[in-house]
Design a protein around this motif. Structure first.
Motif, PDB file in Angstrom:
ATOM      1  N   ASP A  62      -4.823   4.943  11.250  1.00  0.00           N
ATOM      2  CA  ASP A  62      -4.304   5.319   9.931  1.00  0.00           C
ATOM      3  C   ASP A  62      -3.590   6.664   9.994  1.00  0.00           C
ATOM      4  OD1 ASP A  62      -5.341   3.010   8.857  1.00  0.00           O
ATOM      5  OD2 ASP A  62      -7.148   3.962   8.062  1.00  0.00           O
ATOM      6  N   SER A  63      -3.880   7.424  11.062  1.00  0.00           N
ATOM      7  CA  SER A  63      -3.177   8.706  11.231  1.00  0.00           C
ATOM      8  C   SER A  63      -1.683   8.464  11.456  1.00  0.00           C
ATOM      9  CB  SER A  63      -3.784   9.515  12.377  1.00  0.00           C
ATOM     10  OG  SER A  63      -3.684   8.800  13.586  1.00  0.00           O
ATOM     11  N   GLY A  64      -1.344   7.264  11.924  1.00  0.00           N
ATOM     12  CA  GLY A  64       0.071   6.906  12.056  1.00  0.00           C
ATOM     13  C   GLY A  64       0.787   7.020  10.726  1.00  0.00           C
ATOM     14  N   THR A  65       0.059   6.743   9.645  1.00  0.00           N
ATOM     15  CA  THR A  65       0.605   6.900   8.299  1.00  0.00           C
ATOM     16  C   THR A  65       0.367   8.319   7.785  1.00  0.00           C
ATOM     17  OG1 THR A  65      -0.002   4.599   7.850  1.00  0.00           O
ATOM     18  CG2 THR A  65       0.574   5.965   5.950  1.00  0.00           C
ATOM     19  N   VAL A  66      -0.903   8.719   7.781  1.00  0.00           N
ATOM     20  CA  VAL A  66      -1.276   9.979   7.129  1.00  0.00           C
ATOM     21  C   VAL A  66      -0.585  11.182   7.775  1.00  0.00           C
ATOM     22  CG1 VAL A  66      -3.204  11.444   6.438  1.00  0.00           C
ATOM     23  CG2 VAL A  66      -3.497   8.972   6.479  1.00  0.00           C
ATOM     24  N   ASP A  67      -0.491  11.176   9.084  1.00  0.00           N
ATOM     25  CA  ASP A  67       0.165  12.297   9.764  1.00  0.00           C
ATOM     26  C   ASP A  67       1.651  12.036   9.993  1.00  0.00           C
ATOM     27  OD1 ASP A  67      -2.285  13.527   9.811  1.00  0.00           O
ATOM     28  OD2 ASP A  67      -2.776  12.865  11.842  1.00  0.00           O
ATOM     29  N   GLY A  68       2.125  10.901   9.498  1.00  0.00           N
ATOM     30  CA  GLY A  68       3.550  10.600   9.612  1.00  0.00           C
ATOM     31  C   GLY A  68       4.012  10.417  11.048  1.00  0.00           C
ATOM     32  N   LEU A  69       3.174   9.830  11.898  1.00  0.00           N
ATOM     33  CA  LEU A  69       3.548   9.638  13.303  1.00  0.00           C
ATOM     34  C   LEU A  69       4.613   8.545  13.437  1.00  0.00           C
ATOM     35  CD1 LEU A  69      -0.024   9.758  14.924  1.00  0.00           C
ATOM     36  CD2 LEU A  69       1.522  11.652  14.417  1.00  0.00           C
ATOM     37  N   PHE A  70       4.591   7.626  12.479  1.00  0.00           N
ATOM     38  CA  PHE A  70       5.651   6.616  12.407  1.00  0.00           C
ATOM     39  C   PHE A  70       6.664   7.111  11.381  1.00  0.00           C
ATOM     40  CE2 PHE A  70       2.219   4.025  14.044  1.00  0.00           C
ATOM     41  CZ  PHE A  70       2.853   3.089  14.835  1.00  0.00           C
ATOM     42  N   PRO A  71       7.904   6.659  11.443  1.00  0.00           N
ATOM     43  CA  PRO A  71       8.812   6.988  10.340  1.00  0.00           C
ATOM     44  C   PRO A  71       8.314   6.269   9.081  1.00  0.00           C
ATOM     45  CG  PRO A  71       9.965   5.930  12.197  1.00  0.00           C
ATOM     46  CD  PRO A  71       8.501   5.806  12.459  1.00  0.00           C
ATOM     47  N   ILE A  72       7.959   7.023   8.057  1.00  0.00           N
ATOM     48  CA  ILE A  72       7.361   6.448   6.848  1.00  0.00           C
ATOM     49  C   ILE A  72       8.299   6.639   5.657  1.00  0.00           C
ATOM     50  CG2 ILE A  72       5.406   6.581   5.235  1.00  0.00           C
ATOM     51  CD1 ILE A  72       4.251   5.773   7.821  1.00  0.00           C
ATOM     52  N   ASP A  73       8.372   5.604   4.869  1.00  0.00           N
ATOM     53  CA  ASP A  73       9.122   5.669   3.626  1.00  0.00           C
ATOM     54  C   ASP A  73       8.119   6.081   2.537  1.00  0.00           C
ATOM     55  OD1 ASP A  73      10.938   5.315   1.640  1.00  0.00           O
ATOM     56  OD2 ASP A  73      11.001   3.120   1.758  1.00  0.00           O
ATOM     57  N   TRP A  74       7.994   7.388   2.282  1.00  0.00           N
ATOM     58  CA  TRP A  74       6.958   7.909   1.373  1.00  0.00           C
ATOM     59  C   TRP A  74       7.228   7.530  -0.074  1.00  0.00           C
ATOM     60  CZ3 TRP A  74       3.296   9.517   4.441  1.00  0.00           C
ATOM     61  CH2 TRP A  74       3.632  10.103   5.665  1.00  0.00           C
ATOM     62  N   PRO A  75       6.197   7.406  -0.928  1.00  0.00           N
ATOM     63  CA  PRO A  75       4.776   7.432  -0.559  1.00  0.00           C
ATOM     64  C   PRO A  75       4.335   6.105   0.050  1.00  0.00           C
ATOM     65  CG  PRO A  75       4.995   7.006  -2.898  1.00  0.00           C
ATOM     66  CD  PRO A  75       6.391   7.203  -2.377  1.00  0.00           C
ATOM     67  N   ARG A  76       3.211   6.174   0.754  1.00  0.00           N
ATOM     68  CA  ARG A  76       2.718   4.965   1.418  1.00  0.00           C
ATOM     69  C   ARG A  76       1.199   4.872   1.297  1.00  0.00           C
ATOM     70  NH1 ARG A  76       5.183   1.607   1.441  1.00  0.00           N
ATOM     71  NH2 ARG A  76       6.764   1.647   3.049  1.00  0.00           N
ATOM     72  N   VAL A  77       0.697   3.681   0.999  1.00  0.00           N
ATOM     73  CA  VAL A  77      -0.746   3.414   0.938  1.00  0.00           C
ATOM     74  C   VAL A  77      -1.189   2.987   2.343  1.00  0.00           C
ATOM     75  CG1 VAL A  77      -2.560   1.978  -0.083  1.00  0.00           C
ATOM     76  CG2 VAL A  77      -0.569   2.656  -1.468  1.00  0.00           C
ATOM     77  N   PRO A  78      -2.073   3.767   3.009  1.00  0.00           N
ATOM     78  CA  PRO A  78      -2.522   3.368   4.353  1.00  0.00           C
ATOM     79  C   PRO A  78      -3.537   2.224   4.295  1.00  0.00           C
ATOM     80  CG  PRO A  78      -3.222   5.643   3.813  1.00  0.00           C
ATOM     81  CD  PRO A  78      -2.707   5.007   2.556  1.00  0.00           C
ATOM     82  N   GLY A  79      -4.000   1.806   5.445  1.00  0.00           N
ATOM     83  CA  GLY A  79      -5.099   0.836   5.509  1.00  0.00           C
ATOM     84  C   GLY A  79      -4.728  -0.496   6.119  1.00  0.00           C
ATOM     85  N   HIS A  80      -5.373  -0.817   7.243  1.00  0.00           N
ATOM     86  CA  HIS A  80      -5.084  -2.097   7.903  1.00  0.00           C
ATOM     87  C   HIS A  80      -6.364  -2.808   8.341  1.00  0.00           C
ATOM     88  CE1 HIS A  80      -4.956   0.967  11.177  1.00  0.00           C
ATOM     89  NE2 HIS A  80      -5.702   0.075  11.770  1.00  0.00           N
ATOM     90  N   GLU A  81      -7.439  -2.594   7.602  1.00  0.00           N
ATOM     91  CA  GLU A  81      -8.674  -3.371   7.821  1.00  0.00           C
ATOM     92  C   GLU A  81      -9.145  -3.817   6.438  1.00  0.00           C
ATOM     93  OE1 GLU A  81     -11.456  -0.857   9.940  1.00  0.00           O
ATOM     94  OE2 GLU A  81     -10.568  -1.353  11.884  1.00  0.00           O
ATOM     95  N   ALA A  82      -8.279  -4.552   5.752  1.00  0.00           N
ATOM     96  CA  ALA A  82      -8.542  -4.888   4.350  1.00  0.00           C
ATOM     97  C   ALA A  82      -9.121  -6.289   4.220  1.00  0.00           C
ATOM     98  CB  ALA A  82      -7.255  -4.790   3.551  1.00  0.00           C
ATOM     99  N   VAL A  83     -10.100  -6.415   3.316  1.00  0.00           N
ATOM    100  CA  VAL A  83     -10.674  -7.724   2.996  1.00  0.00           C
ATOM    101  C   VAL A  83     -10.711  -7.867   1.482  1.00  0.00           C
ATOM    102  CG1 VAL A  83     -12.714  -9.211   3.153  1.00  0.00           C
ATOM    103  CG2 VAL A  83     -12.137  -7.682   5.052  1.00  0.00           C
ATOM    104  N   GLY A  84     -10.311  -9.036   1.003  1.00  0.00           N
ATOM    105  CA  GLY A  84     -10.351  -9.274  -0.430  1.00  0.00           C
ATOM    106  C   GLY A  84     -10.090 -10.729  -0.733  1.00  0.00           C
TER     107      GLY A  84
END
Ligand SMILES: [Zn+2]
Ligand SMILES: [Zn+2]
Length: 344
Positions: free
Chosen positions: A44-66
């Protein structure tokens, strides 16, 4: 149904904000999910620390269940009310060269959840149907969440390793990924070695399934592996090229060092160490959705589970900080007001 939902988004590197977002309909090939739980992953640091080019704002999270609450046009095989998971890979395109060859992981048009589009730090998320994973009824949403990245990544790497039951397999690093990898390795029938720094984790490592523990701060881990006969595979869950290099000579001939810990440090191994013994260094990127299904099923069948600490979605920033400080034991999971998909 409320026309808005709560989301935790990153407005610029390092800055979280709680916002209400308008509910939107899923587009073609997409589903809308009422998120119940989302794991907090180091990536998630890839998003939060902007390690990837991010189109801000962005909601992180890739272990989602629903639960799916709306289907976009053309979606087949999924139903409203079904509980699903979303991992790091946001779903393959189905038409690129790699997809056409059956390599969904390396799809050229694959988006990363929480990086290229909004992820699971929210009460609602939109996801591509082609990336969805089925959640077995006997796993709660919070228990299932970490299996979608940490679980799938380690299960897939071990499952595709050239090791057979009875072979010596080492897991380096006992954190979010490593503590799951040890359990999978044990249940897959390997002779399991845990490698970590210090003697404190030895007992836990054995409880998680390790037959042997190597304290890499006290002894040379490569020599210790050779003393056990040499590893057929070493799963590197810690980041850092030096950790790969320090264990590489512990591989037996034909063995492979599989790196799943992301970091900027180069991996230095000598050509004689590669050539004499025909050893390999490999990378492994999570897994395809069918392997995601298998990860969840295998976990439910064998009782493999992540050690989790659940916190309300609203405390995402604190949970993320705790994880980044290495203080999570072992996986922080955000839970929303949508329930926890308790076993039926
Ligand atoms: Zn593709
Ligand atoms: Zn992850």
């Amino acid at each position: 149904m409320s026309a808005t939902y709560k989301a935790i988004q990153v407005t610029k590197p390092g800055e979280f904000a709680t916002v209400m977002k308008p509910l939107v309909d899923p587009g073609p090939g997409q589903v809308r999910i009422r998120v119940e739980a989302c794991g907090v992953c180091h990536s998630d640091s890839g998003t939060v620390d902007g390690l990837f080019p991010i189109d801000w704002p962005r909601v992180p999270g890739h272990e989602a269940v629903g639960r799916i609450d709306a289907l976009g046009s053309g979606v087949q095989g999924w139903t409203v009310g079904q509980r699903v998971g979303v991992g790091f890979l946001g779903g393959s395109c189905g038409y690129c060269e790699f997809c056409r060859n059956g390599d969904l992981v390396n799809c050229k048009n694959q988006e990363y959840s929480g990086i290229h589009h909004d992820g699971g730090y929210a009460e609602v998320m939109i996801a591509k149907a082609s990336g969805l994973v089925s959640i077995p009824d006997d796993l709660s949403s919070a228990d299932a969440a970490p299996l979608l990245c940490a679980g799938l990544t380690t299960f897939n790497a071990l499952r595709n390793a050239p090791a057979k039951a009875g072979d010596l397999v080492a897991v380096l690093g006992i954190g979010g990924l490593g503590h799951l990898a040890l359990q999978y390795a044990r249940h897959m029938g390997f002779e399991v070695v845990a490698i970590a720094r210090g003697s404190k984790t030895a007992e836990l490592a054995k409880k998680l399934g390790a037959h042997h523990y190597i304290d890499s701060a006290a002894i040379d881990p490569a020599a210790a592996l050779q003393a056990l006969g040499g590893a057929k595979a070493i799963l590197i869950t810690a980041s850092g090229g030096k950790t790969v290099a320090a264990t590489f000579k512990g591989l037996r001939p034909g063995g492979v060092s599989i790196d799943v810990g992301v970091g900027p440090e180069p991996i230095e191994v000598t050509s004689p160490d590669l050539i004499f013994g025909e050893r390999k260094v490999a990378g492994s990127l999570t897994g395809n959705p069918a392997t995601g299904d298998a990860t969840l099923r295998f976990s439910a069948l064998t009782g493999v589970s992540a050690m989790i600490e659940t916190v309300p979605l609203e405390e995402a920033a604190a949970a993320y900080a705790k994880m980044m400080a290495g203080k999570a034991r072992f996986r922080m999971v955000l839970v929303t007001k949508n329930g926890n998909g308790q076993p039926k």
